[in-house]
Write an enzyme that holds these catalytic residues in place. Structure first.
Site, mmCIF file in Angstrom:
data_model
loop_
_atom_site.group_PDB
_atom_site.id
_atom_site.type_symbol
_atom_site.label_atom_id
_atom_site.label_comp_id
_atom_site.label_asym_id
_atom_site.label_seq_id
_atom_site.Cartn_x
_atom_site.Cartn_y
_atom_site.Cartn_z
ATOM 1 N N GLY A 1 0.794 -1.228 0.000
ATOM 2 C CA GLY A 1 0.000 0.000 0.000
ATOM 3 C C GLY A 1 0.822 1.271 0.000
ATOM 4 C CD GLU A 2 5.953 2.900 2.920
ATOM 5 O OE1 GLU A 2 7.048 3.486 2.816
ATOM 6 O OE2 GLU A 2 5.723 2.009 3.773
ATOM 7 C CB ALA A 3 3.340 6.047 -2.553
ATOM 8 C CE LYS B 1 6.997 -1.112 2.743
ATOM 9 N NZ LYS B 1 6.298 -2.025 3.677
ATOM 10 C CB ILE B 2 3.874 1.146 -5.399
ATOM 11 C CG1 ILE B 2 2.868 0.465 -4.478
ATOM 12 C CG2 ILE B 2 3.409 1.035 -6.851
ATOM 13 C CD1 ILE B 2 1.495 1.100 -4.489
#
Length: 613
Positions: free
Chosen positions: A355-357, A359-360
């Site tokens: 969910g963390e930007a 990490k994406i």
């Protein structure tokens, strides 16, 4: 006219059903009468794998009792005559149909009853029971069929969830008896299998060869249609099995090592699904996983039991080792010759995006670099930055078009406008972006969901809302069950997997080690809370068999636990009044005396426990 419009579809459906039943009856007849050529010829075996098993996976969850019953009879015949060729297909039947029906809270009593009737036939054959353990529980790539079977039967034998399943008290008692009967049959098979290790000082018949009377409740009485058709599992065609046994030596210690490794891997997966770092550390400490980033990446790719959300979180972490593992993970993917959207779909098949930007961001950046590395001849993207931004925009488009929370959906023009100037300050072709929009609108990029580990009822009140709701929910689950089983059956229709026929007596030791706890729970609960004489008789017979097995294999902990349980139910204690005794307690005393008479030389310290009562 209205009457005709209703009647004609019903007649057509009736004709279709009759045709299906006749076809299944003919197939059953052909399989039961199959000679040695039919049972071993590659052409026939392939036809069974590719056509019959696939069709049977659908009918194996039919809501029509006669179709379901015929499917079970056909499965029994396949298990009897073709099991050496159908290892993976048998696993699918057990895992996706039989055991799922036993475990699902919404499944009907009728379906559970017919499944457990079939299991009673299977559990009565020693070779079949030991083969199931050896071929599945001792295979790193297979499900623990024996362990799961014993666990499910134990729960049924204890009468768990009877009210949740909407059963009447009589139905629940009948199912409990059948569950106990299956468990006792499994123990008798173990006794029979290891009988050559038993020395009876009184020269009595071996316990596993005893045949209880009808009043003992151990004689199987199948419904007439199935009983009339069934083959005896005991009368298997042993020719192929004998050849297999001769071609491979049976080394139980090797299977025990594999089983231990499997248990370690499964515990490591369980830890990973709670906290990835702990699971990986445990597997490395146990020597089951390498320390290199490449080893971790390969593990994440190959192990499909990992929680996909945890895989995504692990790969996205901003820790040096995690980043190295993520790079290796992506580099092990091959995107050569793939279009960009299909490559992105393949990339997201193995995990769920975190969910963390940030990490994406790391994951998309590496994906873009890997895509261009695999497709160096492409001229569409000016750099990896273009692929990175486009991948991000496709993820956003998927969420926008397919999320019910988003009311105002992005238009194609808005999507094209959003991607202007991303190709080294130039635009990607409008027709290319338009085709991406159409493809995503037609089929979203599915973010892989975490799998349910087990099927458990959530709430009693919810489950017993009404019989109508239960049946509707079960029909939906049956349909999904059929789809899953059919897809798996098609996937293994061309696969080859050796089926090993066990011969060694020592297999019983690890089997009993695995099963003794749920078996003891079933027998103890049966004696404790049920006064039915048939239930008591089955429980006492099961305990007696268990003591025999634990004794001859010198399993002291297990032996003492069963002797203590037996002694406790005699009620021969100072605090108990003789008026509290029931027939089951008197029968328990008789059983304890019989055990002392037939197995006294093996009891060791258990004599002390028994003498206290």
């Amino acid at each position: 006219m209205r009457l005709l419009s209703v009647t004609i579809p019903l007649l057509c459906r009736s004709h279709e059903l009759r045709s299906k039943i006749v076809s299944l009856q003919l197939l059953l007849s052909v399989l039961q009468g199959a000679g040695p050529v039919f049972r071993t010829h590659e052409m026939f075996v392939n036809a069974i794998k590719q056509y019959l098993c696939v069709a049977l996976s659908k009918n194996g969850v039919s809501s029509v009792p006669e179709v379901f019953e015929l499917s079970l009879a056909i499965f029994l015949t396949l298990l009897s005559h073709f099991k050496v060729h159908l290892k993976m297909q048998i696993e699918v039947f057990f895992r996706e149909i039989f055991l799922t029906i036993l475990e699902t809270s919404t499944s009907s009593f009728e379906h559970k009853w017919m499944v457990i009737q079939t299991l009673t036939r299977i559990c009565a054959d020693a070779q079949c029971v030991v083969d199931i353990y050896v071929n599945y529980d001792c295979d790193l790539n297979a499900a623990n069929i024996f362990e799961r079977l014993v666990s499910d039967l134990s729960k049924i034998a204890q009468g768990r969830s009877g009210q949740e399943l909407g059963m009447t008290p009589l139905q629940e008692l009948s199912l409990r008896k059948k569950g106990l009967e299956c468990l006792v049959s499994i123990l008798k098979c173990m006794v029979e299998w290891s009988k050559d290790m038993y020395v009876n000082p009184n020269l009595q018949a071996n316990l596993g060869q005893e045949h209880p009377s009808d009043s003992d409740g151990a004689e199987l009485k199948l419904p007439e249609p199935l009983a009339g058709r069934r083959d005896s599992i005991s009368s298997l065609d042993s020719t192929v099995s004998s050849i297999m046994a001769l071609s491979q030596a049976d080394h139980p210690e090797q299977y025990e090592v594999i089983k231990q490794q499997k248990d370690i891997i499964e515990h490591g997966i369980e830890l990973f699904n709670k906290k990835p770092k702990r699971g990986i550390q445990y597997l490395q400490d146990q020597g089951m996983l390498g320390s290199a980033a490449e080893d971790i990446a390969q593990f994440l790719h190959q192990e499909d039991r990992l929680d996909t959300t945890q895989v995504g979180e692990f790969l996205g972490e901003n820790i040096k080792f995690n980043i190295e593992a993520m790079y290796c993970y992506v580099d092990q993917l091959d995107f050569c010759g793939r279009d960009f959207v299909s490559a992105l779909r393949a990339f997201l098949e193995g995990f769920r995006l975190p969910g963390e930007a940030q990490k994406i961001d790391r994951l998309m950046e590496k994906f873009a670099a890997r895509y261009l590395e695999c497709n160096q001849g492409q001229i569409l993207f000016a750099s990896a930055d273009t692929a990175y931004v486009l991948a991000y925009s496709i993820i956003m488009l998927t969420t926008d078009l397919h999320s019910p929370q988003v009311k105002n959906k992005m238009t194609k023009e808005q999507y094209i406008k959003m991607n202007r100037g991303i190709n080294d300050s130039k635009d990607l072709p409008e027709e290319y972006l338009s085709s991406i929009y159409d493809e995503i609108a037609g089929k979203k990029i599915a973010m892989k969901e975490s799998k349910e580990i087990s099927i458990t009822p959530k709430s009693t009140k919810q489950n017993v809302a009404s019989e109508k709701q239960r049946r509707l929910l079960y029909n939906v689950e049956m349909e999904q069950m059929a789809k899953t089983a059919k897809a798996l059956m098609e996937a293994v229709s061309h696969a080859q997997a050796p089926f090993f026929s066990a011969t060694h007596l020592e297999h019983v030791r690890p089997m009993f080690k695995l099963a003794w706890t749920p078996l003891l729970a079933a027998f103890s609960v049966g004696l404790q809370d049920c006064d039915d004489p048939e239930v008591a008789s089955l429980c006492l017979e099961g305990i007696r068999c268990a003591i025999r097995i634990a004794s001859i294999f010198n399993m002291q902990l297990e032996r003492d636990a069963y002797v203590q349980a037996l002694a406790r139910f005699t009620l021969l204690t100072a605090s108990s009044s003789i008026t509290e005794m029931k027939q089951k307690n008197i029968d328990t005393i008789k059983t304890l005396i019989t055990v002392a008479h037939t197995d006294g030389n093996y009891l060791g310290n258990s004599w002390h426990e028994a003498s206290l009562y």
